[in-house]
Design a protein around this motif. Structure first.
Motif, short mmCIF file in Angstrom:
data_model
loop_
_atom_site.label_atom_id
_atom_site.label_comp_id
_atom_site.label_asym_id
_atom_site.label_seq_id
_atom_site.Cartn_x
_atom_site.Cartn_y
_atom_site.Cartn_z
N THR A 1 0.81 -1.22 0.00
CA THR A 1 0.00 0.00 0.00
C THR A 1 0.84 1.26 0.00
O THR A 1 0.28 2.35 0.01
CB THR A 1 -0.92 0.02 1.23
OG1 THR A 1 -0.12 -0.12 2.42
CG2 THR A 1 -1.95 -1.10 1.17
N MET B 1 -4.49 6.35 1.56
CA MET B 1 -5.51 5.50 2.17
C MET B 1 -6.50 6.37 2.92
O MET B 1 -6.15 7.46 3.42
CB MET B 1 -4.87 4.51 3.15
CG MET B 1 -3.78 3.63 2.56
SD MET B 1 -4.40 2.46 1.34
CE MET B 1 -5.39 1.38 2.38
N GLY C 1 2.50 8.74 5.07
CA GLY C 1 1.93 9.01 6.39
C GLY C 1 2.22 10.40 6.90
O GLY C 1 1.80 10.76 8.00
N THR D 1 -2.14 14.04 6.75
CA THR D 1 -3.44 13.47 7.12
C THR D 1 -4.52 14.52 6.95
O THR D 1 -4.25 15.73 7.00
CB THR D 1 -3.46 12.96 8.57
OG1 THR D 1 -3.11 14.04 9.45
CG2 THR D 1 -2.49 11.81 8.78
N ILE E 1 -5.96 8.58 12.28
CA ILE E 1 -5.64 7.61 11.23
C ILE E 1 -4.13 7.39 11.23
O ILE E 1 -3.35 8.32 11.44
CB ILE E 1 -6.13 8.10 9.85
CG1 ILE E 1 -5.99 6.99 8.81
CG2 ILE E 1 -5.43 9.38 9.42
CD1 ILE E 1 -6.67 7.32 7.47
N SER E 2 -3.73 6.15 11.00
CA SER E 2 -2.31 5.82 10.93
C SER E 2 -2.15 4.67 9.94
O SER E 2 -3.12 4.00 9.59
CB SER E 2 -1.78 5.44 12.31
OG SER E 2 -2.44 4.29 12.80
N ARG E 3 -0.91 4.46 9.54
CA ARG E 3 -0.65 3.38 8.60
C ARG E 3 0.67 2.72 8.91
O ARG E 3 1.57 3.35 9.47
CB ARG E 3 -0.69 3.87 7.16
CG ARG E 3 0.44 4.83 6.78
CD ARG E 3 0.20 5.42 5.39
NE ARG E 3 0.20 4.38 4.36
CZ ARG E 3 -0.32 4.54 3.14
NH1 ARG E 3 -0.89 5.69 2.82
NH2 ARG E 3 -0.27 3.56 2.26
N ASN F 1 3.14 0.72 6.51
CA ASN F 1 3.39 0.25 5.15
C ASN F 1 4.13 -1.10 5.14
O ASN F 1 4.04 -1.85 4.16
CB ASN F 1 4.17 1.30 4.37
CG ASN F 1 3.31 2.48 3.98
OD1 ASN F 1 2.08 2.39 3.95
ND2 ASN F 1 3.94 3.60 3.68
N VAL G 1 -3.82 -0.02 7.48
CA VAL G 1 -4.17 1.33 7.89
C VAL G 1 -5.18 1.20 9.02
O VAL G 1 -6.04 0.32 9.00
CB VAL G 1 -4.73 2.17 6.73
CG1 VAL G 1 -5.99 1.56 6.14
CG2 VAL G 1 -4.96 3.61 7.15
N CYS H 1 -12.82 1.23 4.20
CA CYS H 1 -11.44 1.55 3.91
C CYS H 1 -11.30 1.72 2.41
O CYS H 1 -11.96 1.02 1.63
CB CYS H 1 -10.56 0.39 4.40
SG CYS H 1 -8.81 0.54 4.02
#
Length: 124
Positions: free
Chosen positions: A28, A33, A54, A57, A69-71, A73, A78, A95
């Motif tokens: 991703t 996202m 990231g 946001t 929100i966080s991701r 990779n 996510v 999502c």
């Protein structure tokens, strides 16, 4: 093609917290996202988004300060941490992944791939 699978929805009391997760079938890191939500009879609405790295946001005003929100990779995931939940947050949460360079778009049209959704219910 990217397949997205959401998890973590459920029933929570007003003021409580839930953490949603979205797992992707492939890398991703090349996609922005986002999370959107929808209630019956209403259009899908933007909740939060995050850029590829990231570093950027975006949040809908009605969730700003309560949702994060966080991701990750490396794990192709996510997450959406939802705190201080209100009855009006109840919805099916989706999502989404889309191609967007160095930004966190809020427009659903940017996002090409969508999960099946997870239900969030908030009791008053």
């Amino acid at each position: 093609q990217v397949q997205l699978v959401e998890s973590g929805g459920g029933l929570v009391q007003t003021g409580g917290s839930l953490s949603l997760s979205c797992a992707a079938s492939r890398r991703t890191s090349g996609y922005a996202m986002a999370w959107f939500r929808q209630t019956p009879g209403k259009a899908r609405e933007f909740v939060a988004s995050i850029s590829q790295s990231g570093s950027h946001t975006s949040y809908a005003d009605r969730v700003k300060g309560r949702f994060t929100i966080s991701r990750d990779n490396a794990r192709n995931t996510v997450n959406l941490q939802m705190d201080s939940l209100k009855p009006e947050d109840a919805a099916v949460y989706y999502c989404a992944a889309g191609s967007a360079l160095f930004s966190a778009p809020t427009n659903s049209g940017v996002y090409s791939y969508w999960g099946q959704g997870t239900q969030v219910t908030v009791s008053s």
